[in-house]
Design an enzyme around this catalytic site. Structure first.
Site, PDB file in Angstrom:
ATOM      1  N   GLN A 197       0.827  -1.214   0.000  1.00 32.02           N
ATOM      2  CA  GLN A 197       0.000   0.000   0.000  1.00 32.02           C
ATOM      3  C   GLN A 197       0.862   1.265   0.000  1.00 32.02           C
ATOM      4  O   GLN A 197       0.455   2.294  -0.528  1.00 32.02           O
ATOM      5  CB  GLN A 197      -0.917   0.018   1.239  1.00 32.02           C
ATOM      6  CG  GLN A 197      -2.067  -0.973   1.179  1.00 32.02           C
ATOM      7  CD  GLN A 197      -1.714  -2.303   1.802  1.00 32.02           C
ATOM      8  OE1 GLN A 197      -0.546  -2.707   1.823  1.00 32.02           O
ATOM      9  NE2 GLN A 197      -2.712  -3.014   2.310  1.00 32.02           N
ATOM     10  N   ASP A 238      -6.571   1.203  12.388  1.00 29.01           N
ATOM     11  CA  ASP A 238      -7.772   0.465  12.000  1.00 29.01           C
ATOM     12  C   ASP A 238      -8.728   0.278  13.166  1.00 29.01           C
ATOM     13  O   ASP A 238      -9.932   0.139  12.983  1.00 29.01           O
ATOM     14  CB  ASP A 238      -7.396  -0.897  11.408  1.00 29.01           C
ATOM     15  CG  ASP A 238      -6.850  -0.696  10.011  1.00 29.01           C
ATOM     16  OD1 ASP A 238      -5.645  -0.393   9.890  1.00 29.01           O
ATOM     17  OD2 ASP A 238      -7.645  -0.779   9.050  1.00 29.01           O
TER      18      ASP A 238
HETATM   19  O1  MRU Z   1      -5.369  -3.599   4.776  1.00 27.90           O
HETATM   20  P1  MRU Z   1      -5.617  -2.128   4.575  1.00 27.90           P
HETATM   21  O2  MRU Z   1      -4.952  -1.576   3.374  1.00 27.90           O
HETATM   22  O3  MRU Z   1      -7.096  -1.802   4.643  1.00 27.90           O
HETATM   23  O4  MRU Z   1      -4.947  -1.447   5.847  1.00 27.90           O
HETATM   24  C1  MRU Z   1      -5.071  -0.060   5.993  1.00 27.90           C
HETATM   25  C2  MRU Z   1      -4.308   0.489   7.132  1.00 27.90           C
HETATM   26  O5  MRU Z   1      -3.734  -0.225   7.898  1.00 27.90           O
HETATM   27  C3  MRU Z   1      -4.364   1.962   7.323  1.00 27.90           C
HETATM   28  O6  MRU Z   1      -3.185   2.415   7.924  1.00 27.90           O
HETATM   29  C4  MRU Z   1      -5.541   2.319   8.240  1.00 27.90           C
HETATM   30  O7  MRU Z   1      -6.721   1.734   7.789  1.00 27.90           O
HETATM   31  C5  MRU Z   1      -5.732   3.770   8.345  1.00 27.90           C
HETATM   32  S1  MRU Z   1      -6.449   4.431   6.896  1.00 27.90           S
HETATM   33  C6  MRU Z   1      -6.721   6.071   7.087  1.00 27.90           C
END
Ligand code: MRU
Length: 349
Positions: A197, A238
Site C-alpha cells: 500500500q 484500524d
Molecule cells: O489492509 P488495509 O490496506 O485496509 O490497511 C489499511 C491500514 O492499515 C491503514 O493504515 C488504516 O486503515 C488507516 S487508513 C486512514
C-alpha cells in the site's frame, strides 16, 4: 483539488476506485449490487478503515434498495441479514461495524415509515457519512499539522490518504494540511509488504499532492533512524482500544519500537469512528489473517518455493506507551489516553 475519489454514490449506484489496479490504472468499479461492495472490501479494491466504513454504509444502502418487499417487518429483518453479510467482509477496521450500526439505527428510527421512505433515508445516511468523513479528516488534519515543521523528514507506513478515507486522508491528511500551510518537508514511505500500500498508493497520492517522498523497503526504517534521518513518524489506525492501544497495518509495531529506541516521536492519526471504547486494551482487537498466498506470491508470481509455509497477519497492535499522541478531529490526544479520551467515550460505550 485531487481529481479522484475513493468512493462515491452516483444516483443509484456506488462508484469506487479499484485500488488493486493502482498505480498502473485508474479504473472505477460501478455497481448496484451490494455483493460487489463486499467483494471490493474483502479483496482490498477499497481499503483503509474510514473508506471501508463508507463502503459498508453504501453497500447496505444498495442492499436495501434491492429488497423487493413493501412489508416493513420483512424489510427490517432482511436488511439486518444484509448488514450481517457486509460485517463479515473484514474483521479489524472498526469503522466497518460503526458504519453498519449507524445505518441499522436509521432503519429502526424510521421503522414506522414506508419501505420506500426508509430506503431513501438509508441512501441519504450513506452519503452523509461520506461528507462527514471529509469534514472530520480536514479537522483532524488542521489539528495535527502543528506537529509538522519545515525541514522535517517524516516516516509513514501503509496508506492513509484520500484513498483510504472518504476524502482528504488521516495521517496523510495531516501532511497535506501542513504542505498546504506552506511548510516544506519530505516523507519516507515504507513500501508496506505484502500488498505494498505504501509503494503503490502512498507514493501515488504524495506525487499528486506534490509532496517530496522517498520509497523505502520496510526494513530500511531502522537504519534511517539510526542515521538520524527520521524526525517524526505519523501513520493511521484500524481500531484503537479505550487505553490507546492501536491496531494498524502489519509492521506498524516494529516502526513504533524503532522510533522509541531512537527517541523519535511516533504519532497516530485517526477519527473517533476508529476508536472502539468497548475494548479495554489492544489484546481484544481481532487481527485479520489473510491468505498466505499474498506473502508467497507477488502479482500471481511465486516468490517462495511451492508449498512454503507463510503467515499473513494483516495488522499488528502497538501498545499505547509507544505512542506520543493520537491526532483526532477533536485535537491531539496525549497520554495517558484513558484520561484524554474519556470525554469522547459514548455514554454507553
Ligand atoms: O489492509 P488495509 O490496506 O485496509 O490497511 C489499511 C491500514 O492499515 C491503514 O493504515 C488504516 O486503515 C488507516 S487508513 C486512514
Amino acid at each position: 483539488m485531487i481529481p479522484y475519489c475513493s468512493i462515491c454514490w452516483d444516483v443509484d449506484k456506488v462508484k469506487l476506485l479499484d485500488q488493486r489496479r493502482l498505480p498502473a490504472e485508474e479504473l472505477y468499479i460501478e455497481t448496484r449490487d451490494y455483493h460487489d461492495v463486499i467483494e471490493a472490501i474483502r479483496t482490498l479494491a477499497i481499503r483503509g478503515a474510514p473508506a471501508i466504513g463508507v463502503a459498508a454504509a453504501m453497500g447496505a444502502a444498495l442492499g436495501a434498495l434491492d429488497l423487493d418487499t413493501q412489508d416493513p417487518g420483512e424489510f427490517q429483518s432482511r436488511f439486518q441479514i444484509i448488514c450481517r453479510e457486509i460485517a463479515a467482509a473484514r474483521p479489524t477496521a472498526v469503522n466497518l461495524f460503526w458504519a453498519l450500526d449507524r445505518v441499522l439505527l436509521v432503519a429502526q428510527e424510521h421503522a414506522a415509515e414506508s419501505v420506500d421512505a426508509i430506503k431513501a433515508h438509508l441512501v441519504t445516511e450513506a452519503q452523509t457519512m461520506l461528507k462527514e468523513d471529509d469534514t472530520t479528516n480536514r479537522r483532524m488534519a488542521q489539528a495535527g499539522q502543528v506537529l509538522i515543521r519545515d525541514g522535517q523528514r517524516v516516516l509513514t507506513h501503509c496508506n492513509t490518504g484520500a484513498l483510504a478515507t472518504g476524502a482528504y486522508g488521516t495521517a496523510l491528511g495531516v501532511l497535506r494540511a501542513a504542505w498546504e500551510a506552506g511548510k516544506r518537508f519530505s516523507v519516507w514511505v515504507d513500501e508496506t509488504r505484502p500488498l505494498l500500500q505504501g509503494a503503490r498508493l502512498t507514493t501515488w497520492e504524495l506525487g499528486k499532492l506534490g509532496i517530496p517522498y522517498t520509497l523505502i523497503p520496510d526494513g530500511a526504517a531502522a537504519t534511517l533512524m539510526h542515521q538520524g534521518k527520521v524526525d517524526l513518524v505519523i501513520l493511521g489506525a484500524d481500531r484503537i482500544a479505550a487505553n490507546g492501544d492501536t491496531a494498524n497495518k502489519i509492521g506498524t509495531y516494529s516502526v513504533a519500537v524503532l522510533a522509541r529506541h531512537h527517541g523519535i516521536p511516533f504519532y497516530v492519526a485517526a477519527p473517533l469512528s476508529t476508536f472502539d471504547f468497548s475494548l479495554p486494551d489492544g489484546g481484544h482487537i481481532p487481527v485479520e489473517e489473510r491468505d498466505a498466498a499474498e506473502v508467497t506470491h507477488l502479482w500471481g508470481q511465486a516468490v517462495a518455493p511451492a508449498g512454503a509455509a507463510a503467515l499473513n497477519l494483516a495488522f499488528d497492535v502497538t501498545p499505547n506507551e509507544l505512542i506520543a499522541g493520537i491526532v483526532t478531529e477533536k485535537g491531539i490526544m496525549e497520554p495517558p489516553f484513558s484520561s484524554s479520551l474519556k470525554p469522547y467515550r459514548p455514554t454507553q460505550g
